[in-house]
Structure formats: C-alpha cells, structure tokens
Design a protein around this motif. Structure first.
Motif, PDB file in Angstrom:
ATOM      1  N   ASP A 112       0.842  -1.207   0.000  1.00 42.64           N
ATOM      2  CA  ASP A 112       0.000   0.000   0.000  1.00 42.64           C
ATOM      3  C   ASP A 112       0.872   1.250   0.000  1.00 42.64           C
ATOM      4  OD1 ASP A 112      -2.200  -1.566   0.010  1.00 42.64           O
ATOM      5  OD2 ASP A 112      -2.763  -1.199   2.092  1.00 42.64           O
ATOM      6  N   LYS A 157       1.989   1.880  -3.456  1.00 40.90           N
ATOM      7  CA  LYS A 157       0.896   2.378  -4.303  1.00 40.90           C
ATOM      8  C   LYS A 157       0.584   3.840  -4.005  1.00 40.90           C
ATOM      9  CE  LYS A 157      -1.804  -1.905  -4.630  1.00 40.90           C
ATOM     10  NZ  LYS A 157      -3.090  -2.457  -4.172  1.00 40.90           N
ATOM     11  N   LEU A 158       0.775   4.217  -2.741  1.00 45.89           N
ATOM     12  CA  LEU A 158       0.368   5.561  -2.339  1.00 45.89           C
ATOM     13  C   LEU A 158       1.425   6.625  -2.619  1.00 45.89           C
ATOM     14  CD1 LEU A 158      -1.393   4.685   1.033  1.00 45.89           C
ATOM     15  CD2 LEU A 158      -2.483   5.467  -1.068  1.00 45.89           C
ATOM     16  N   ASP A 171       4.026   3.502 -10.001  1.00 41.94           N
ATOM     17  CA  ASP A 171       3.285   2.852 -11.085  1.00 41.94           C
ATOM     18  C   ASP A 171       3.341   1.329 -10.884  1.00 41.94           C
ATOM     19  OD1 ASP A 171       2.618   1.684 -13.615  1.00 41.94           O
ATOM     20  OD2 ASP A 171       3.036   3.605 -14.573  1.00 41.94           O
ATOM     21  N   PRO A 172       2.182   0.640 -10.949  1.00 39.03           N
ATOM     22  CA  PRO A 172       2.190  -0.819 -10.773  1.00 39.03           C
ATOM     23  C   PRO A 172       3.141  -1.525 -11.732  1.00 39.03           C
ATOM     24  CG  PRO A 172      -0.047  -0.012 -11.217  1.00 39.03           C
ATOM     25  CD  PRO A 172       0.845   1.182 -11.188  1.00 39.03           C
ATOM     26  N   ARG A 173       3.311  -0.971 -12.929  1.00 33.71           N
ATOM     27  CA  ARG A 173       4.226  -1.593 -13.901  1.00 33.71           C
ATOM     28  C   ARG A 173       5.670  -1.478 -13.427  1.00 33.71           C
ATOM     29  NH1 ARG A 173       2.533   1.744 -18.992  1.00 33.71           N
ATOM     30  NH2 ARG A 173       3.016   3.298 -17.413  1.00 33.71           N
ATOM     31  N   PRO A 183      -0.812  -4.382 -13.378  1.00 27.82           N
ATOM     32  CA  PRO A 183      -1.771  -3.489 -12.702  1.00 27.82           C
ATOM     33  C   PRO A 183      -3.062  -4.201 -12.339  1.00 27.82           C
ATOM     34  CG  PRO A 183      -0.778  -2.379 -14.564  1.00 27.82           C
ATOM     35  CD  PRO A 183      -0.321  -3.806 -14.631  1.00 27.82           C
ATOM     36  N   LEU A 189      -2.554  -6.301  -9.202  1.00 32.44           N
ATOM     37  CA  LEU A 189      -2.560  -5.503  -7.964  1.00 32.44           C
ATOM     38  C   LEU A 189      -3.962  -5.040  -7.600  1.00 32.44           C
ATOM     39  CD1 LEU A 189       0.587  -3.215  -7.962  1.00 32.44           C
ATOM     40  CD2 LEU A 189       0.272  -5.464  -6.979  1.00 32.44           C
ATOM     41  N   GLU A 190      -4.803  -4.893  -8.604  1.00 34.35           N
ATOM     42  CA  GLU A 190      -6.181  -4.457  -8.365  1.00 34.35           C
ATOM     43  C   GLU A 190      -6.922  -5.414  -7.444  1.00 34.35           C
ATOM     44  OE1 GLU A 190      -9.019  -3.812 -11.804  1.00 34.35           O
ATOM     45  OE2 GLU A 190      -7.354  -2.458 -12.182  1.00 34.35           O
ATOM     46  N   ARG A 201      -9.251   4.323   2.929  1.00 34.05           N
ATOM     47  CA  ARG A 201      -8.642   3.290   2.081  1.00 34.05           C
ATOM     48  C   ARG A 201      -9.511   3.029   0.853  1.00 34.05           C
ATOM     49  NH1 ARG A 201      -4.640   0.394   4.017  1.00 34.05           N
ATOM     50  NH2 ARG A 201      -5.265  -1.512   2.959  1.00 34.05           N
ATOM     51  N   GLY A 234      -8.950   3.560  -3.425  1.00 30.96           N
ATOM     52  CA  GLY A 234      -8.897   2.289  -4.151  1.00 30.96           C
ATOM     53  C   GLY A 234      -8.034   1.217  -3.523  1.00 30.96           C
ATOM     54  N   LEU A 235      -7.654   1.372  -2.262  1.00 28.63           N
ATOM     55  CA  LEU A 235      -6.888   0.299  -1.613  1.00 28.63           C
ATOM     56  C   LEU A 235      -7.811  -0.823  -1.163  1.00 28.63           C
ATOM     57  CD1 LEU A 235      -4.298   2.283   0.554  1.00 28.63           C
ATOM     58  CD2 LEU A 235      -3.921   1.136  -1.621  1.00 28.63           C
ATOM     59  N   ARG A 281     -11.814  -2.529  -2.111  1.00 29.38           N
ATOM     60  CA  ARG A 281     -12.984  -2.510  -2.988  1.00 29.38           C
ATOM     61  C   ARG A 281     -14.247  -2.618  -2.132  1.00 29.38           C
ATOM     62  NH1 ARG A 281     -11.743  -0.455  -7.920  1.00 29.38           N
ATOM     63  NH2 ARG A 281      -9.657  -1.135  -8.439  1.00 29.38           N
ATOM     64  N   GLU A 341      -6.648  -0.035 -11.532  1.00 34.13           N
ATOM     65  CA  GLU A 341      -5.469   0.321 -10.730  1.00 34.13           C
ATOM     66  C   GLU A 341      -4.676   1.486 -11.337  1.00 34.13           C
ATOM     67  OE1 GLU A 341      -4.778  -0.860  -7.747  1.00 34.13           O
ATOM     68  OE2 GLU A 341      -2.949   0.331  -7.570  1.00 34.13           O
ATOM     69  N   ARG A 342      -4.473   1.469 -12.645  1.00 31.77           N
ATOM     70  CA  ARG A 342      -3.636   2.518 -13.243  1.00 31.77           C
ATOM     71  C   ARG A 342      -4.318   3.874 -13.172  1.00 31.77           C
ATOM     72  NH1 ARG A 342      -0.927   1.917 -18.727  1.00 31.77           N
ATOM     73  NH2 ARG A 342       0.010   3.825 -17.979  1.00 31.77           N
ATOM     74  N   GLN A 387      -4.071   5.840  -9.891  1.00 36.66           N
ATOM     75  CA  GLN A 387      -2.863   6.631  -9.620  1.00 36.66           C
ATOM     76  C   GLN A 387      -3.174   8.116  -9.662  1.00 36.66           C
ATOM     77  OE1 GLN A 387       0.246   4.772 -12.266  1.00 36.66           O
ATOM     78  NE2 GLN A 387       1.461   5.670 -10.635  1.00 36.66           N
ATOM     79  N   ARG A 424      -4.883   9.091  -6.558  1.00 39.15           N
ATOM     80  CA  ARG A 424      -3.942   9.139  -5.427  1.00 39.15           C
ATOM     81  C   ARG A 424      -3.017  10.345  -5.514  1.00 39.15           C
ATOM     82  NH1 ARG A 424      -2.915   2.761  -6.249  1.00 39.15           N
ATOM     83  NH2 ARG A 424      -4.866   2.060  -5.322  1.00 39.15           N
ATOM     84  N   TYR A 455      -3.281   9.834   0.153  1.00 36.86           N
ATOM     85  CA  TYR A 455      -3.680   9.246   1.431  1.00 36.86           C
ATOM     86  C   TYR A 455      -2.408   8.932   2.223  1.00 36.86           C
ATOM     87  CZ  TYR A 455      -5.380   5.558   4.607  1.00 36.86           C
ATOM     88  OH  TYR A 455      -5.654   4.783   5.705  1.00 36.86           O
ATOM     89  N   VAL A 457      -0.919   7.092   5.260  1.00 31.72           N
ATOM     90  CA  VAL A 457      -1.245   6.063   6.249  1.00 31.72           C
ATOM     91  C   VAL A 457      -0.596   6.420   7.588  1.00 31.72           C
ATOM     92  CG1 VAL A 457      -1.600   4.187   4.616  1.00 31.72           C
ATOM     93  CG2 VAL A 457       0.703   4.686   5.417  1.00 31.72           C
TER      94      VAL A 457
END
Lengths: 227, 225
Positions: free
Chosen positions: A85, A88-89, A93-95, A221, A224-225, B46, B50-51, B53, B71-72, B75, B78, B83, B85
């Motif tokens: 997390d 991601k925050l 980028d997930p890639r 991506p 990770l979703e 969260r 999108g951390l 669902r 997910e993309r 970004q 975000r 956010y 934590v």
C-alpha cells in the motif's frame, strides 16, 4: 524519482537492500539449492556418464525449486506492514513494481546459478565446452524467463492461504517450454554443440522471456487491483 | 468540489464495518473523522483511494466514480487526493529531501514543500535521525509534491508526544490557511475541536454527527442511533 525506469530502480534497490540487510533469503536459497543438487547426485549413484548427461537438468531443477522460495518471499515482504500500500500511495506505477520486482528476482536467481555452477561441476564432473560467457548468458536469460511469470504468479498467490502450494502449481506448467530450452542450451554448453542447436534453443528461451516480460508488464496493474 | 460517499458497505470476513455510510465531504477546510475503534474510519480513506474494494455503494470525487477505477487510473486519484497512512512510510536509506522528491519534481519544489511543513533545516537528515513527528511532516511534504487538491490522513498524531502532535496539527492548519484542505481520521477530540472546521462521526458503520466542529459534543453513545 520520476519516470517508469526511476520507479523500477527504486523498487529494485529497496528489495536488494532488504535482502542485503537480512541475507535470510539468499542464505536459505543457496543452502536449499546445494542440498537439492546433492540429493540428485546421490540419487543417481556413482554412474559418472549418467551424471554428466543429466547435470544441466538437475542444475535447473535445483534453481527452479529454489526460485519458488525466492519468488514467494519477494511478495511476503510487501504484505508486512502494508508495504505494498505504501508503494501504491507514493504513488509508484504498478508496472514499475513489476519491473523492479522482476529485475530483483532475476538478479537473485542469476547470482544463485553462478554460485551453483562450481558445485555442479564438482558433483557431476561436467566441463564447460562452449565457454563461460555463453554459459553465463544462458543463466541470465534463463533467470529472466523464470522470473517474469514467477513474479506475476507470486503476486497472485500472495493473497491465497495456501500460497506456498499454489505458486508451484500455477508456475510449473507455464515454465515447461523455458525449462526445456534452458536445460538443452546448458547441456549443449557442457557437452558441445556439434549440430549447431544452441541458437534455436536460445531463440526459444529468449522469445519466452520477452513474451512473459511483456505480458507481466501489461497485466500486473490488474493483478494488484485484486489486492 | 467534494468527496462523496453514498450508501457505502464493506464487510471483513462476514463482519460488517461500513453499513450504508453516506456523507459529502467538501474538498476544503479540515474535516476530522471521529469514531470508536473499529467503526470504519480508516476504511473510508482506504476505499476512497482504491486500496479496498467496496461490497456496495459509491464513492465519487467531484461527481466522478473512483471506487470502480482500474489500478492505473487510481494513480491519478492518489495524486489528486493523497492518502497518508499511519506510518509515514519513508525509505530509510534516503534523506528526508530525497524522500520528499520521490514523486518527482524539481529541487526548488522539494525545498518549497519542506519549508511548508517547517522542515527546511532537516532535509539532509535520514528518517532514523529525526523524531516521529518530523517523519510525519516529511510524509506530508512528500504528498505536497503531487500538488494535491485535498489530503487524506490516517491518525497523523497517534503515537506522537504532545509537542510533536501539536506541530503536525499546526502544519495542517497552516496548509488549510494556504487553501489545502484535509480529511483527518483522528482519536484526538481536543484537536478536532481546536483545529477542525467540520467533524464527521462514524457510528456503527453509518454517519453519526456531521457538522461544525464547535457544535460537536462528543461521540454518540453506543445504543443510540
């Protein structure tokens, strides 16, 4: 740290630094892989011709089994303290997470293969006929071929309760073409390439690596979703 | 310009946490989210980035659904609404300035954002060399590098001593004065009454009190709906 490459290198550096600080994964991998090779050599008995003939296969099976520990661990560290997390925050980028993790897994597996080579030579009495650079190159491409699908499936399996069982179940069938190609290529480097087959096997291995690096890059991506 | 929660439901292992939570949070001023432990305060944040669902319901940023984004695309959300934590999540081998620079940007922007959180003099320190309050403020500076429209903060003062907590709250108040609002999940009622413009209470997974901080008299007693 802007751009995909910068983010990927950040993830790679983070993983390598964690590995360097604990060395837990590398130590475990080395001992596990050596133990596997020893067991294979004992199982074959004192038949040196047979041992030489199958050395490449046993070397790569040892590496493959060890990679299961390595790949699973690379995502376990992210589940601790919600580290994924945090990435991601930033936001990473997930890639880039895929590229960084896959590069880290490749590097670890490649280093392991280099450590295992002298052990294989000593245990199975093989000689490097076609030269060291070729062999080191095969190890690198082979490590890349295992790491790309391995990283994707390790990420998927990391959410499951039976992840240690799930990862090999998902990954082994996928890796059959890569395993076949890398074992054949390594065998040819050990035994000589009279029929000029090495290029064909390397082409297959290279294509496999490219396909799975591309697929992983595009699909990660989505993986990770489902966190 | 608002962050809207509509009939949001979320359960964990069959235990309902959010049970039809609806609220509209304006993207300005300081909104403190209060509630008992386990009431689902952090879950709101969260889910907003999108951390997590949702099981049901909708979350929208300026009218655009964010809970269904891939997910993309998340970004971008975000970046707009970072956010933070509870843990500052700084990389310990980098200096504070290098950590702040992680999302990208020029050295001048890094310097400016360190100054906005009062850390100009500490940019060359590593996280281990400074206190937890400074680390939190460095995390806020890192979020500022994204040029956000609003901040989501999860218990930014938990675990800090009174002085460090006051500095973090003062930083948030200063940012509000500069036009940057935040939604702050907090257990600190005194801080809520001192610094917040609005208090949003999460009570048994639903909206409790939602209004001016000055009129907030404390948590809804259990058993009272």
């Amino acid at each position: 740290m802007s751009g995909l490459l910068g983010q990927s290198l950040l993830v790679l550096r983070k993983d390598l630094l964690i590995e360097w600080r604990t060395r837990a994964r590398l130590n475990a991998l080395i001992f596990f892989a050596i133990a596997t090779l020893l067991l294979f050599s004992f199982a074959l008995g004192p038949d040196t011709v047979m041992m030489r003939k199958h050395a490449a296969g046993y070397l790569w099976l040892g590496l493959l089994f060890s990679s299961m520990l390595s790949l699973g661990e690379s995502f376990r560290i992210e589940s601790e303290n919600l580290a994924m997390d945090g990435l991601k925050l930033i936001p990473v980028d997930p890639r880039a997470i895929f590229l960084g993790k896959t590069m880290g897994n490749t590097l670890l597996l490649w280093l392991l293969s280099l450590v295992l080579l002298p052990v294989t030579i000593a245990l199975f009495d093989v000689t490097v006929t076609l030269g060291w650079p070729t062999l080191v190159g095969i190890f690198l491409v082979g490590s890349m071929a295992i790491s790309a699908p391995g990283t994707v499936y390790a990420a998927i399996a990391s959410h499951a309760r039976a992840r240690d069982v799930l990862l090999p179940l998902l990954l082994f069938p996928i890796l059959i073409p890569a395993l076949l190609a890398v074992v054949k290529a390594t065998h040819l480097v050990f035994e000589g390439d009279l029929m000029d087959q090495l290029k064909s096997w390397m082409r297959l291995l290279g294509c496999f690596a490219i396909i799975y690096w591309t697929l992983g890059f595009l699909l990660f991506p989505k993986v990770l979703e489902d966190d | 310009m608002s962050l809207t929660f509509h009939e949001v439901k979320k359960s964990f292992d069959g235990v309902p946490v959010l049970q039809g939570f609806s609220a509209e949070v304006p993207l300005q001023g300081l909104t403190f989210v209060v509630g008992r432990s386990g009431s689902g305060k952090s879950v709101l944040c969260r889910a907003a980035v999108g951390l997590l669902r949702l099981d049901a319901g909708e979350i929208a940023l300026d009218g655009g659904r964010v809970d269904t984004l891939p997910e993309r695309a998340l970004q971008r959300t975000r970046e707009q609404v970072p956010y933070l934590v509870q843990s500052p999540a700084l990389l310990d081998w980098l200096t504070l300035a290098q950590n702040v620079a992680l999302p990208g940007g020029t050295a001048a922007e890094v310097e400016k954002n360190l100054a906005r959180v009062g850390l100009s003099a500490l940019g060359d320190k590593r996280p281990a060399e400074v206190g937890p309050g400074v680390r939190k403020r460095a995390a806020i500076a890192r979020a500022l590098m994204l040029r956000p429209r609003f901040l989501l903060l999860d218990e930014p003062t938990t675990g800090l001593d009174r002085e460090a907590a006051a500095q973090v709250n003062a930083t948030l108040a200063e940012l509000r004065a500069q036009g940057l609002g935040a939604l702050v999940v907090s257990h600190d009622f005194a801080a809520a009454q001192t610094f917040a413009d609005t208090v949003l209470e999460v009570h048994r997974g639903k909206k409790g009190y939602h209004g001016p901080a000055k009129a907030f008299r404390g948590l809804t007693p259990l058993g009272v709906e």
